[in-house]
Write a protein that holds these residues in place. Structure first.
Motif, PDB file in Angstrom:
ATOM      1  N   LEU A 251     -15.756   2.896   5.899  1.00 24.33           N
ATOM      2  CA  LEU A 251     -15.199   3.401   6.592  1.00 24.33           C
ATOM      3  C   LEU A 251     -15.329   4.715   6.456  1.00 24.33           C
TER       4      LEU A 251
ATOM      5  N   GLY B 168      -4.499   7.516   2.323  1.00 25.02           N
ATOM      6  CA  GLY B 168      -5.663   7.439   1.970  1.00 25.02           C
ATOM      7  C   GLY B 168      -6.516   7.130   2.942  1.00 25.02           C
TER       8      GLY B 168
ATOM      9  N   GLU C 148      -8.308   9.715   5.440  1.00 23.96           N
ATOM     10  CA  GLU C 148      -9.585  10.503   5.795  1.00 23.96           C
ATOM     11  C   GLU C 148     -10.013   9.600   7.336  1.00 23.96           C
TER      12      GLU C 148
ATOM     13  N   PRO D  77       1.103  -5.270   9.658  1.00 25.00           N
ATOM     14  CA  PRO D  77       1.957  -4.269   9.890  1.00 25.00           C
ATOM     15  C   PRO D  77       1.824  -2.579   9.999  1.00 25.00           C
ATOM     16  N   VAL D  78       0.537  -2.353   8.838  1.00 22.23           N
ATOM     17  CA  VAL D  78       0.804  -1.284   8.642  1.00 22.23           C
ATOM     18  C   VAL D  78      -0.732  -0.588   8.401  1.00 22.23           C
TER      19      VAL D  78
ATOM     20  N   ILE E  87      -7.937   3.827  -8.271  1.00 18.99           N
ATOM     21  CA  ILE E  87      -9.020   3.747  -7.308  1.00 18.99           C
ATOM     22  C   ILE E  87      -9.209   6.024  -6.977  1.00 18.99           C
TER      23      ILE E  87
ATOM     24  N   ALA F  16     -13.622   7.187   0.959  1.00 18.01           N
ATOM     25  CA  ALA F  16     -14.118   7.889   2.742  1.00 18.01           C
ATOM     26  C   ALA F  16     -14.018   9.459   2.839  1.00 18.01           C
TER      27      ALA F  16
ATOM     28  N   ALA G 134      -2.667   3.127   7.754  1.00 18.20           N
ATOM     29  CA  ALA G 134      -1.661   3.421   5.924  1.00 18.20           C
ATOM     30  C   ALA G 134      -2.711   3.145   5.419  1.00 18.20           C
ATOM     31  N   GLY G 135      -3.847   2.877   5.739  1.00 17.79           N
ATOM     32  CA  GLY G 135      -5.054   2.989   4.382  1.00 17.79           C
ATOM     33  C   GLY G 135      -6.306   1.837   4.826  1.00 17.79           C
ATOM     34  N   ALA G 136      -7.383   2.321   3.529  1.00 15.71           N
ATOM     35  CA  ALA G 136      -8.319   0.382   3.630  1.00 15.71           C
ATOM     36  C   ALA G 136      -6.653  -0.694   3.611  1.00 15.71           C
TER      37      ALA G 136
ATOM     38  N   ALA H 168      -3.750  -1.477   8.639  1.00 18.21           N
ATOM     39  CA  ALA H 168      -4.444  -1.560   7.146  1.00 18.21           C
ATOM     40  C   ALA H 168      -5.853  -1.838   7.742  1.00 18.21           C
TER      41      ALA H 168
ATOM     42  N   LEU I 254      -3.600   3.291  -7.556  1.00 19.01           N
ATOM     43  CA  LEU I 254      -4.583   1.955  -7.316  1.00 19.01           C
ATOM     44  C   LEU I 254      -5.724   1.714  -8.271  1.00 19.01           C
TER      45      LEU I 254
ATOM     46  N   PHE J 297       1.172  -3.446  -7.053  1.00 17.57           N
ATOM     47  CA  PHE J 297       1.195  -2.994  -5.763  1.00 17.57           C
ATOM     48  C   PHE J 297       1.897  -4.685  -4.970  1.00 17.57           C
TER      49      PHE J 297
ATOM     50  N   THR K  30       3.183   6.485   8.078  1.00 13.97           N
ATOM     51  CA  THR K  30       2.221   7.021   7.224  1.00 13.97           C
ATOM     52  C   THR K  30       0.808   7.267   7.258  1.00 13.97           C
TER      53      THR K  30
ATOM     54  N   PHE L  81     -17.122   5.271  -6.672  1.00 16.53           N
ATOM     55  CA  PHE L  81     -16.477   4.724  -6.249  1.00 16.53           C
ATOM     56  C   PHE L  81     -15.631   2.997  -7.012  1.00 16.53           C
TER      57      PHE L  81
ATOM     58  N   ARG M  59       6.332  -5.946  -3.849  1.00 18.92           N
ATOM     59  CA  ARG M  59       6.229  -6.341  -3.196  1.00 18.92           C
ATOM     60  C   ARG M  59       6.955  -7.863  -2.756  1.00 18.92           C
TER      61      ARG M  59
HETATM   62  N1  3HC Z   1      -3.748  -3.160   1.833  1.00 21.43           N
HETATM   63  C1  3HC Z   1      -2.776  -4.328   2.709  1.00 21.43           C
HETATM   64  N2  3HC Z   1      -1.977  -4.523   3.176  1.00 21.43           N
HETATM   65  C2  3HC Z   1      -1.074  -3.587   2.561  1.00 21.43           C
HETATM   66  C3  3HC Z   1      -1.577  -2.114   2.409  1.00 21.43           C
HETATM   67  C4  3HC Z   1      -2.461  -1.947   2.523  1.00 21.43           C
HETATM   68  N3  3HC Z   1      -3.556  -0.308   2.374  1.00 21.43           N
HETATM   69  N4  3HC Z   1       0.208  -1.285   2.695  1.00 21.43           N
HETATM   70  C5  3HC Z   1       1.109  -2.444   2.850  1.00 21.43           C
HETATM   71  N5  3HC Z   1       0.825  -3.215   3.228  1.00 21.43           N
HETATM   72  C6  3HC Z   1       1.566  -4.534   2.799  1.00 21.43           C
HETATM   73  C7  3HC Z   1       2.419  -5.108   2.352  1.00 21.43           C
HETATM   74  O1  3HC Z   1       1.329  -5.806   0.746  1.00 21.43           O
HETATM   75  C8  3HC Z   1       3.010  -5.716   2.925  1.00 21.43           C
HETATM   76  O2  3HC Z   1       2.786  -6.810   2.942  1.00 21.43           O
HETATM   77  P1  3HC Z   1       3.932  -7.982   3.023  1.00 21.43           P
HETATM   78  O3  3HC Z   1       5.054  -7.641   4.214  1.00 21.43           O
HETATM   79  O4  3HC Z   1       2.938  -9.134   3.364  1.00 21.43           O
HETATM   80  O5  3HC Z   1       4.113  -7.782   1.941  1.00 21.43           O
HETATM   81  C9  3HC Z   1       3.361  -5.351   4.251  1.00 21.43           C
HETATM   82  O6  3HC Z   1       1.735  -4.421   4.276  1.00 21.43           O
HETATM   83  C10 3HC Z   1       4.579  -3.467   4.376  1.00 21.43           C
HETATM   84  O7  3HC Z   1       3.985  -2.746   3.377  1.00 21.43           O
HETATM   85  P2  3HC Z   1       5.893  -2.529   2.476  1.00 21.43           P
HETATM   86  O8  3HC Z   1       6.620  -3.626   2.284  1.00 21.43           O
HETATM   87  O9  3HC Z   1       5.167  -1.533   1.572  1.00 21.43           O
HETATM   88  O10 3HC Z   1       6.230  -1.296   3.124  1.00 21.43           O
HETATM   89  P3  3HC Z   1       7.316  -0.012   3.521  1.00 21.43           P
HETATM   90  O11 3HC Z   1       7.770   0.070   4.640  1.00 21.43           O
HETATM   91  O12 3HC Z   1       8.069  -0.366   2.353  1.00 21.43           O
HETATM   92  O13 3HC Z   1       5.663   0.851   3.329  1.00 21.43           O
HETATM   93  C11 3HC Z   1       3.458   2.218   2.625  1.00 21.43           C
HETATM   94  C12 3HC Z   1       4.701   1.219   3.855  1.00 21.43           C
HETATM   95  C13 3HC Z   1       4.426   3.596   2.940  1.00 21.43           C
HETATM   96  C14 3HC Z   1       2.429   2.008   4.184  1.00 21.43           C
HETATM   97  C15 3HC Z   1       2.827   1.196   1.526  1.00 21.43           C
HETATM   98  O14 3HC Z   1       2.679  -0.114   2.105  1.00 21.43           O
HETATM   99  C16 3HC Z   1       2.230   1.794   1.527  1.00 21.43           C
HETATM  100  O15 3HC Z   1       2.396   2.259   0.216  1.00 21.43           O
HETATM  101  N6  3HC Z   1       1.007   0.761   1.282  1.00 21.43           N
HETATM  102  C17 3HC Z   1      -0.238   1.312   0.093  1.00 21.43           C
HETATM  103  C18 3HC Z   1      -0.479   2.663   0.792  1.00 21.43           C
HETATM  104  C19 3HC Z   1      -1.961   2.836   0.031  1.00 21.43           C
HETATM  105  O16 3HC Z   1      -2.174   3.002  -1.155  1.00 21.43           O
HETATM  106  N7  3HC Z   1      -3.096   3.404   0.756  1.00 21.43           N
HETATM  107  C20 3HC Z   1      -4.393   3.287   0.286  1.00 21.43           C
HETATM  108  C21 3HC Z   1      -5.436   2.163   0.401  1.00 21.43           C
HETATM  109  S1  3HC Z   1      -6.754   2.409  -0.719  1.00 21.43           S
HETATM  110  C22 3HC Z   1      -8.000   3.275   0.772  1.00 21.43           C
HETATM  111  O17 3HC Z   1      -7.364   3.770   1.723  1.00 21.43           O
HETATM  112  C23 3HC Z   1      -8.968   3.762   0.435  1.00 21.43           C
HETATM  113  C24 3HC Z   1      -9.699   4.587   0.781  1.00 21.43           C
HETATM  114  O18 3HC Z   1      -9.737   5.506   0.301  1.00 21.43           O
HETATM  115  C25 3HC Z   1     -11.426   3.879   0.450  1.00 21.43           C
END
Ligand code: 3HC
Length: 697
Positions: free
Chosen positions: A77, A101, A105, A22-23, A130, A134, A61-63, A25, A128, A275, A98, A259, A279
């Motif tokens: 990444l 993360g 990057e 959905p996002v 961390i 990346a 929306a991120g890793a 990832a 989270l 997190f 959105t 990291f 949900r």
């Molecule tokens: N990885 C895996 N699953 C994710 C995810 C992610 N980064 N972000 C969201 N999801 C999943 C949720 O668990 C949810 O799954 P589900 O339907 O099975 O419960 C689904 O996607 C939808 O998420 P939300 O219910 O949270 O939907 P919203 O629309 O309310 O919010 C969002 C969307 C703002 C993107 C919110 O999900 C969010 O904040 N996600 C996390 C973003 C984040 O922290 N990103 C950084 C990740 S770490 C990273 O990137 C490391 C890098 O630096 C190397």
């Protein structure tokens, strides 16, 4: 070819569309897909520029957080991001939704970024456990400047497209459809021959850390205040500081080691658990998405006391018109005046402006006639905690509420089923248990009675979302999930004082665990008389063989009700709120201990921690096995949002698994041997400990 990243060419621009709902990832397959498609575009003579865009609701929306517990798989990444630096063709990130993360990057690796007006970008990794792994900590300061970058990285809060544009993160905001806008942007770059911007290159004006000592210290302070006890914001700052004193490649190499340490830390495990727990809590096992919540266009609140006022504000702030009903004009006027003062305080603290206050206040009207509630789609009763009073109210409500209105009670411990019997429509009756102050605290315990209809419960959960709260389902029992699981902690805290600990010692052990306030300071704040009245109401059912809270009763008999009385577990200066140790408490505790034949002794911090925590865990296990909580993680979500339990510890049930259930069980048995039957281990805990099971994993 790669299914997850699409490839289309429009007028010499390759459009790479990431499609991983959905996002979007950035899991392994997506990273692989991006690399494949980018190389395809690089090799394609018909392509002069590349646009990277997300399908569906968002740019990545991120890793993929779910991959964190697995061994890292190539391409990492960071490699994907760094590859962009060496591509001769311009790469444009087209951002909507959105970009968080790793998503941001990735965009920072691209040479240009355009965004929809409602897009948001951010680096929320600290949440989270961390930090941006990346190269976000290296590239963002070069793109947005040190101060803006630290603000985003340390707070973890995203910024909107306009701010991102002001910061230089976004080169252009695209009004209208993003894809054609991004294509036009890319074509102009080709036509103008605009040089690529490589964000890993040194940026003018960013010098050595010494030149920024004040800025860096400010963010260290912020990290200490906003994330007490949490390591990741500090690691993020160190990473940024490395970037100031080292070339890009060296700083990135140092980041890899840092990291990895963060990713494998117990704080990160707890935060990632939180997190997903949050949900998960939104999903009720037997109420699927096909059960639509009832439409709520207006609401009523019964009672203009502290709870009623907070609830009314929470509803009005979400845009709902609210009618507050009181028993008489005087009580109503007083309540409405207090309510206006609360809005006044929000204005003076700069939270809202005068116009917003006026708009929200105008949504709240007062009445002393239940008849006005006939229009409301949802009525929340917040009257005095007395079963007969509540039954009377629900009987009256039954006579006036329109068919299909959800009738909710804000009781914090009473039997919802008994209240529902006062109506002819128990299917419409649910519990909506708010926490004080109701307009601030994010937890909303949605209580399901025996007869509550699925769509009435779905309405409660939808209300939580609408009012920016975290709704968690609970079954009926005394105190539901949150208060019931916390009560044993408070009970042990007071027993420990009888046995020889001081209130300050007990509170310190729990604040050292990361709790914002100790349980005794909290009792002083909310009033010792509240639980005293509850104990009195339960006196008839009390088990005479179980240890009782004599000391807490004695404190109340002596008028030590807490802050409002100027004395409780602590002493307070006239009108003050700062707790001071009070020798009298020790004398009272010694007297009660003498009467009860309890020998006072020196008590270790370890014992305080184990007694308070394990008592709560044992109760949590009982709540779980009775089916009052659907899952252990729901209990934890309640502690995070209802009691400010440190998120980086996950919650009490998560801690239990971390310590190991056999260890918890053996301690419970040891405490049972000394302190009696209140420590009977939960059969579920016994079973899981024997089978190598766990609550949350
Ligand atoms: N990885 C895996 N699953 C994710 C995810 C992610 N980064 N972000 C969201 N999801 C999943 C949720 O668990 C949810 O799954 P589900 O339907 O099975 O419960 C689904 O996607 C939808 O998420 P939300 O219910 O949270 O939907 P919203 O629309 O309310 O919010 C969002 C969307 C703002 C993107 C919110 O999900 C969010 O904040 N996600 C996390 C973003 C984040 O922290 N990103 C950084 C990740 S770490 C990273 O990137 C490391 C890098 O630096 C190397």
């Amino acid at each position: 070819m790669n299914e997850i990243v699409g490839y289309e060419i429009e007028g010499r621009v390759a459009v790479l569309t990431i499609d991983n709902p959905p996002v979007n990832a950035l899991g392994h397959a997506v990273r692989e897909g991006i690399v494949t498609r980018v190389e395809q575009a690089v090799a394609d003579d018909g392509v002069d520029a590349i646009v990277l865009i997300g399908a569906g609701r968002t740019f990545p929306a991120g890793a993929d957080i779910r991959e964190f517990d697995q061994p890292a798989r190539e391409p990492h990444l960071l490699v994907v991001v760094d590859r962009m630096d060496t591509i001769e063709k311009a790469v444009v990130a087209a951002i909507h939704g959105t970009a968080l993360g790793g998503g941001l990057e990735l965009a920072l690796g691209c040479h240009f970024r355009v965004a929809s007006p409602d897009a948001r970008v951010g680096l929320p990794e600290v949440n989270l456990g961390i930090f941006p792994g990346a190269a976000g900590t290296q590239r963002l300061p070069r793109v947005a400047g040190l101060d803006n970058a630290l603000e985003m990285i340390v707070s973890g809060k995203p910024v909107g497209a306009v701010t991102a544009h002001d910061y230089g993160i976004v080169d252009a905001i695209v009004e209208g459809d993003l894809r054609p806008g991004a294509l036009a942007f890319a074509q102009k770059i080709i036509a103008d021959g605009t040089p690529r911007r490589i964000s890993s290159e040194p940026r003018d004006g960013i010098g050595a850390p010494e030149a920024h000592a004040e800025t860096i210290d400010r963010y260290r302070d912020l990290a200490n205040r906003r994330f007490r006890g949490q390591e990741s914001p500090h690691q993020a700052i160190e990473s940024v500081v490395d970037g100031l004193r080292m070339p890009y490649d060296e700083a990135v190499a140092a980041d890899r080691v840092r990291f990895e340490a963060c990713k494998t830390s117990s704080q990160s495990a707890a935060l990632r658990y939180a997190f997903f727990a949050e949900r998960e809590a939104a999903k009720i096992p037997d109420i699927g998405k096909d059960v639509a919540p009832r439409a709520v266009k207006s609401a009523g609140v019964i009672g203009a006391g502290t709870m009623g006022r907070g609830i009314a504000i929470s509803l009005a702030d979400s845009g709902l018109p609210v009618t507050v009903v009181e028993t008489g004009q005087e009580a109503l006027d007083a309540g409405m005046a207090e309510l206006a003062k609360l809005y006044e305080a929000m204005v003076s603290r700069g939270r809202i402006d005068e116009a917003t206050k006026a708009e929200r206040l105008a949504r709240i009207t007062g009445a002393i006639d239940y008849g006005v509630l006939g229009e409301a789609d949802l009525v929340i009763e917040a009257a005095f905690e007395d079963l007969d009073v509540k039954k009377d109210i629900f009987q009256t409500l039954d006579g006036v509420a329109k068919p299909g209105a959800v009738l909710a009670t804000n009781t914090s411990y009473m039997d919802i089923d008994a209240i529902a019997t006062a109506t002819s429509r128990p299917r419409d009756v649910i519990g909506l248990h708010y926490f004080v102050p109701a307009n601030v605290m994010r937890l909303l315990e949605v209580v399901r009675g025996d007869e509550s209809a699925p769509d009435a419960i779905a309405t409660g959960m939808a209300l939580a979302r609408r009012t920016n709260k975290v709704g968690v389902l609970a079954g009926v029992c005394h105190g539901f999930i949150a208060n019931r699981s916390r009560l044993p902690l408070v009970r042990e805290a007071t027993f420990l004082i009888e046995e020889g600990a001081s209130p300050a010692q007990v509170d310190k052990v729990l604040t050292d665990l990361g709790m914002p306030l100790g349980p005794l300071a909290v009792s002083d704040l909310s009033g010792l008389d509240v639980s005293w009245r509850m104990r009195q109401s339960l006196a008839a059912d009390r088990d005479p063989e179980a240890r009782y809270m004599h000391l807490a009763d004695r404190m109340c008999e002596l008028g030590r009700f807490g802050i409002k009385a100027g004395r409780g577990w602590y002493a307070y200066e006239e009108g003050g709120r700062h707790p001071q140790p009070d020798e009298e408490v020790e004398a009272i505790a010694a007297a009660v201990a003498g009467e009860q034949g309890i020998e006072r002794r020196e008590i270790s911090d370890d014992e305080i921690r184990a007694r308070c925590l394990y008592a709560a865990i044992n109760e949590g296990a009982k709540i779980l096995e009775e089916g009052v909580a659907a899952r252990a993680s729901d209990i934890d979500v309640m502690w995070l949002y209802g009691f400010g339990f440190p998120r980086w510890r996950g919650g009490i049930m998560f801690i239990a698994d971390e310590i190991g259930l056999p260890e918890i069980l053996s301690q419970l048995r040891a405490f049972e041997a000394v302190h009696g039957k209140l420590w009977n281990p939960s059969p579920l805990l016994e079973r899981l400990a024997a089978d190598g099971g766990s609550f949350t994993r």
